[in-house]
Write a protein that holds these residues in place. Structure first.
Motif, mmCIF file in Angstrom:
data_model
loop_
_atom_site.group_PDB
_atom_site.id
_atom_site.type_symbol
_atom_site.label_atom_id
_atom_site.label_comp_id
_atom_site.label_asym_id
_atom_site.label_seq_id
_atom_site.Cartn_x
_atom_site.Cartn_y
_atom_site.Cartn_z
ATOM 1 N N PHE A 302 1.721 70.181 10.566
ATOM 2 C CA PHE A 302 1.759 70.165 11.840
ATOM 3 C C PHE A 302 2.735 69.200 12.483
ATOM 4 C CE2 PHE A 302 -1.392 73.411 12.543
ATOM 5 C CZ PHE A 302 -2.215 73.119 11.402
ATOM 6 N N PRO A 303 3.629 69.624 13.558
ATOM 7 C CA PRO A 303 4.434 68.589 14.330
ATOM 8 C C PRO A 303 3.627 67.565 14.998
ATOM 9 C CG PRO A 303 4.635 70.625 15.397
ATOM 10 C CD PRO A 303 3.758 70.901 14.429
ATOM 11 N N ALA A 304 3.560 66.454 14.932
ATOM 12 C CA ALA A 304 2.726 65.292 15.622
ATOM 13 C C ALA A 304 3.040 65.661 17.221
ATOM 14 C CB ALA A 304 3.076 63.992 15.094
ATOM 15 N N LEU A 336 -4.818 71.202 16.248
ATOM 16 C CA LEU A 336 -3.466 70.589 15.813
ATOM 17 C C LEU A 336 -2.733 71.500 16.461
ATOM 18 C CD1 LEU A 336 -3.825 69.100 12.314
ATOM 19 C CD2 LEU A 336 -3.790 67.742 14.336
ATOM 20 N N GLY A 337 -2.909 72.750 17.014
ATOM 21 C CA GLY A 337 -2.151 73.360 17.537
ATOM 22 C C GLY A 337 -1.162 74.498 16.481
ATOM 23 N N MET A 578 -1.905 61.331 21.186
ATOM 24 C CA MET A 578 -3.127 61.590 20.678
ATOM 25 C C MET A 578 -3.200 63.507 20.934
ATOM 26 S SD MET A 578 -5.227 59.273 20.944
ATOM 27 C CE MET A 578 -5.779 57.430 21.690
ATOM 28 N N ARG A 579 -4.227 63.798 19.971
ATOM 29 C CA ARG A 579 -4.254 65.152 19.972
ATOM 30 C C ARG A 579 -5.452 65.527 20.708
ATOM 31 N NH1 ARG A 579 -0.893 68.973 17.695
ATOM 32 N NH2 ARG A 579 1.011 67.927 16.980
ATOM 33 N N GLN A 580 -5.713 66.468 21.708
ATOM 34 C CA GLN A 580 -6.759 66.535 22.696
ATOM 35 C C GLN A 580 -7.606 67.859 21.930
ATOM 36 O OE1 GLN A 580 -7.113 64.953 25.643
ATOM 37 N NE2 GLN A 580 -9.294 65.590 25.779
ATOM 38 N N PRO A 587 -6.278 60.364 17.817
ATOM 39 C CA PRO A 587 -4.767 59.757 17.209
ATOM 40 C C PRO A 587 -4.268 60.736 16.303
ATOM 41 C CG PRO A 587 -6.416 58.225 16.921
ATOM 42 C CD PRO A 587 -6.998 59.219 17.396
ATOM 43 N N SER A 588 -2.896 61.079 16.233
ATOM 44 C CA SER A 588 -2.535 61.709 14.950
ATOM 45 C C SER A 588 -2.647 60.806 13.600
ATOM 46 C CB SER A 588 -0.772 61.911 15.342
ATOM 47 O OG SER A 588 -0.585 62.272 16.647
ATOM 48 N N GLU A 589 -2.540 59.841 13.724
ATOM 49 C CA GLU A 589 -2.671 58.786 12.457
ATOM 50 C C GLU A 589 -3.986 59.090 11.660
ATOM 51 O OE1 GLU A 589 -0.734 58.004 15.390
ATOM 52 O OE2 GLU A 589 -2.132 56.080 15.668
#
Lengths: 600, 364
Positions: A302-304, A336-337, A578-580, A587-589
């Protein structure tokens, strides 16, 4: 002399680090194929990535001219990849050759990977020329290496040249032996065209270009050619050789190695292993051994930055043009969409693709835990294959699950047998065989689940053997296994991107480790966040990210509000990464950090 | 005529506390003299004509560490300007530099509010953080300060190295037991480059927050109200000067490193004493359009630090946007953290802990 008799097609087989690319460079240099000012180290490793990692991923053939006893010979070197993920590519390139130079490092002896490829070469009836390399090093033991080649590999090594590719010592001896010992190609130039595609690459102007070995007949520009697997017909636009840059020629004849460009749109239409023939006068039988490449490792990509989905899509499309082994399909994750489920030949292939996406296409990626393809036998008799944990049918509908297993061969000095057997057992390996190849070398055979190999087995093997053990494996089929889906719930909701399929015995420990790690990487927020790991409905681990409290501790003094503004600005920037997920910000990390977990 | 708060920065101390990263230090008498001359020049050059002074605040540094005549001279320099009838004139003091004669002089010069640093009620802790006084020094200073001043404030610090809840309790009891009108409780923040940071001390956020909770609870019992995150007062003794910052009122800071918000400009003075004495003043100044989004964001950011928050009607009239309409969903989601009372949007007790996140959600 008949031209075909002056052609030698050969490859180089070597373990990683044993000096294959350096030797290829020397051969190119010695035959003056590339002006020395243009020669850079490891000429054939065309991608930066390959040069950096010291591994070969893509094959680049090169034609060299070498005169012996007044006769000029054409030597076609077909390089081979040196990693287990790419053993399929090795077998293809071997079939384009009549001979193989086996490079053995005189300081290390014969390695597992080498052996596997030597067997492949023998299966393809190749003449094998052992060469003992790195004789310039103080730790060189050339006579022991010679003995090993004879005892372990079973080849006559009495005439094996002692060389140093690095120092350019005795390179002519190799060239002489190639000419003397490797048989010229046998094909019939008057027979209908029969070409083996052993690789292909994408060129912005020419489209997909096939790298071929002409077995029989002759191909030239203007001919209508046909791919025998698909039956598709193309007009051949250009044929040529690599010298080492692509150079057009009038034709390619039986025995030649070169390329065919036919305005082919996508690399997928030039499947390696496929046969090219004359559409108007086809050969009766295609080359043997064509099989479709099957990805074995899958991961969500997924794209960050969610808004870069289309960039990721374009990048994958472009990579696919040059990498037929890459598989991808769209995937939507609640956490992650929009992204893709990608399939790879192995972990290294996966890492390479991810790195190329990030480097060449400037993308920040979030990848999910790598997994394999499971066969789920449902109670209604249906069998479904599952590569994405989210698609696992409910346990109530599942009769049993099968997972892919590999037969693994591990070569190690005897000192590390204990720790390695322990590791294999821990990774659910079933012991098959142990054999002392000599006093210093043991071969262990295990049947192991592929999923365990995918999850940091290689690192474990290296650390338990101080880097001495090597691994080779082949997919050996499917075996029934007690697999479960491990879910992670954040604030009570299953976070799909964190789910994985795992053996029941491992689930508890992994669940705990996952929850602990997530507690570390998810920052404190407005409210308390329960993190739970669950199998089915059963919670097996729980951690809590406590609610934030620190804002009452911040002071703001003397009317200086710029500090607070900057702090808020920084915090705002942080939120962008951040991913909601529901009300939880991840956080993406966090998604990446759980990929490397200690099992215990 | 707009009300104005005046801030005077006194960058002088008798010693530097180990946690302090303010522009302050120990300087010679000559520097002090030159500095006050420069201050007087800056005051002289400022055009007060549109303003009526509501408060003056001598901050530092340690204003009580300089000869009292300097303070009197500054007040004298300002005395020609217009004042409200009951201006709030505060000065920060440290116990070791406050004498009875200084109290008398400050009072005579018109100062009517004293703010003293106690920080901790344990001598060993005070020594550890580099304070120059003991608890009994503080009490002695308080004794004579009370003779001259009715409105006294004191500071305590939370989260000091090895500070126990007992220390905090003792400090609160000591101050509230004397019925001080105002108490500030600031958490220790380890600033880069300070000796405390170099010592490797890292405060535990949760522990500091526990101590903060303890202070809130105790002071509420004593009858203080928390009118701003870190400030507690008896009714009508809220620090007007301090509130001005959170209400986006205008203030003019004089001196090195002083900040101003005046005529819609946010201004910062040079942090270099030598430069300041040499005549340099503003090093940074930027205009904020009074009806802009930035001004609106500042309103939210600053006012939510106070117990009363901000007036939604006034927000709409000033900035032309209806926050509740635009952010209604967020406000509803955050009902545990935000409330609307008497037309004002403010944080709940829970909201204060996560103020920054809420501000980010309410601003764009």
């Amino acid at each position: 002399m008949d031209r075909q008799k002056k052609i030698r097609n050969f490859c180089i087989i070597a373990h990683i680090d044993h000096g294959k690319s350096t030797l290829a460079d020397r051969l190119i240099e010695k035959t003056q194929t590339v002006p020395s000012r243009e020669l850079q180290d490891q000429f054939l490793d065309s991608m930066d990535l390959e040069r950096e990692r010291g591994i070969t991923i893509k094959l680049t053939p090169v034609r060299m001219y070498y005169t012996k006893d007044g006769v000029e010979y054409e030597l076609n070197l077909i390089d081979t990849p040196g990693h287990v993920d790419f053993s399929f590519e090795v077998s293809r390139s071997l079939r384009a050759c009549e001979g193989a130079v086996l490079v053995v490092d005189s300081t290390q002896g014969v390695e597992a990977q080498t052996l596997a490829n030597v067997y492949l070469a023998l299966d393809n009836d190749l003449e094998i020329l052992p060469v003992i390399n790195k004789i310039d090093l103080p730790s060189a033991r050339p006579e022991e290496a010679r003995k090993e080649i004879e005892e372990i590999v079973g080849l006559d090594a009495s005439e094996a040249p002692l060389v140093s590719a690095k120092e350019g010592i005795n390179i002519e001896a190799i060239l002489d032996q190639i000419i003397d010992k490797v048989p010229p190609p046998k094909g019939d130039i008057s027979a209908p065209l029969k070409c083996l595609i052993f690789d292909s690459y994408y060129d912005n102007y020419k489209g997909a270009v096939c790298l071929v070995r002409v077995i029989d007949g002759e191909v030239n520009a203007g001919m209508r050619i046909k791919m025998m697997s698909s039956g598709r017909v193309y007009d051949c636009v250009e044929v040529g050789i690599f010298n080492p840059k692509p150079t057009p020629t009038m034709s390619l004849c039986a025995g030649d190695v070169g390329y065919i460009a036919a305005s082919i749109k996508a690399i997928a239409e030039t499947a390696p292993g496929d046969t090219v023939t004359n559409a108007d006068n086809p050969t009766a039988e295609p080359c043997a051994g064509y099989k479709e490449v099957q990805p074995v490792v899958f991961s969500g990509v997924f794209p960050a930055d969610g808004s870069r989905y289309n960039d990721l899509k374009d990048a994958l499309e472009r990579l696919k043009l040059s990498d037929a082994a890459l598989f991808y399909e769209p995937e939507v994750s609640a956490a992650l969409g929009f992204g893709f489920r990608c399939g790879f030949l192995g972990l290294l292939h996966m890492e390479i693709i991810q790195e190329r996406l990030e480097r060449e296409y400037n993308l920040d990626l979030i990848t999910t835990a790598p997994g394999v393809t499971y066969k789920v036998h449902k109670t209604n008799g249906e069998v479904v294959t599952v590569t994405n944990p989210c698609n696992l049918p409910p346990t109530t509908e599942t009769a049993y699950i099968e997972e892919p297993v590999v037969s693994a061969e591990i070569y190690t000095p005897p000192a590390y047998i204990g720790p390695i057997m322990e590791l294999c057992q821990d990774k659910r390996g079933i012991f098959d065989d142990m054999q002392y190849l000599d006093a210093n070398r043991v071969r262990l055979k295990y049947t192991m689940p592929l999923s365990e190999i995918v999850f940091d087995f290689f690192d474990g093997l290296k650390s338990r053997s101080r880097g001495y053990a090597s691994l080779d494996y082949d997919i050996a089929g499917y075996a029934k296994s007690d697999m479960v889906k491990l879910d992670v719930m954040l604030n009570g909701e299953i976070c799909d991107a964190l789910s994985l399929i795992i053996h029941r015995d491992k689930a508890q420990a992994r669940g705990r480790a996952l929850a602990e790690k997530l507690k570390e990487v998810i920052p404190r927020q407005l409210f308390e966040i329960p993190i739970q790991a669950a199998i089915g409905g059963k919670i097996i681990a729980r951690e809590t990210v406590k609610a934030l409290r620190k804002d009452v501790l911040a002071k703001c003094y003397g009317g200086d509000i710029t500090r607070k503004k900057k702090l808020l600005e920084k915090q705002k920037e942080g939120k962008k990464r951040m991913r909601q997920f529901g009300t939880v910000e991840i956080p993406s990390e966090a998604f990446m950090s759980i990929l490397k977990l200690d099992d215990k | 005529m707009n009300k104005l708060g005046v801030y005077i920065h006194i960058p002088f101390c008798n010693g530097k506390c180990k946690y302090c990263d303010f522009v302050s230090g120990v300087y010679s008498d000559e520097v002090k003299r030159d500095y006050f001359d420069a201050l007087k020049r800056e005051i002289r050059d400022f055009d007060f004509s549109d303003y009526i002074i509501d408060s003056i605040y001598f901050g530092g540094g340690t204003p009580s560490s300089v000869p009292e005549k300097y303070i009197a001279e500054i007040l004298d320099a300002l005395s020609a300007e217009k004042f409200v009838s009951n201006p709030e004139l505060s000065i920060e003091c440290n116990p070791e530099s406050l004498s009875e004669s200084k109290c008398a002089a400050f009072s005579a010069a018109g100062i009517n509010r004293l703010s003293m640093g106690l920080q901790s009620a344990t001598d060993s802790l005070l020594e550890r953080i580099g304070r120059l006084h003991t608890v009994s020094d503080f009490l002695r200073a308080l004794d004579f300060a009370e003779k001259y001043f009715d409105n006294i404030s004191a500071d305590i610090m939370l989260g000091l190295p090895e500070q126990s809840p007992h220390d905090v309790k003792r400090a609160v009891n000591l101050l509230a037991g004397r019925n001080l009108k105002h108490i500030s409780a600031y958490a220790l923040k380890v600033e880069e480059g300070t000796p405390l940071a170099q010592s490797g001390f890292v405060p535990d956020e949760d522990y500091s927050a526990d101590l903060y909770d303890l202070v809130c609870e105790m002071l509420a019992d004593y009858g203080y109200s928390r009118y701003e995150v870190s400030n507690f007062a008896f009714p009508n003794f809220e620090c007007r000067h301090n509130l001005r910052y959170w209400e986006r009122g205008e203030y003019k800071g004089f001196g090195v490193a002083a900040h101003s918000f005046i005529r819609n400009y946010r201004i910062e003075n040079t942090p270099d004493i030598g430069e300041y004495i040499g005549g340099r003043r503003e090093i940074n100044s930027y205009y904020i359009e009074p009806h802009s989004k930035e001004a609106a964001n500042e309103t939210v950011m600053l006012s939510l630090r106070t117990a009363v928050g901000f007036d939604l009607d006034k927000y709409q009239k000033t900035f032309g946007s209806d926050l509740i309409k635009e952010k209604g969903e967020i406000v509803r989601q955050l009902s545990d953290y935000l409330e609307i009372k008497n037309g004002r949007l403010k944080l709940t007790d829970m909201g204060f802990y996560v103020m920054n996140d809420i501000i980010l959600k309410l601003t764009d």
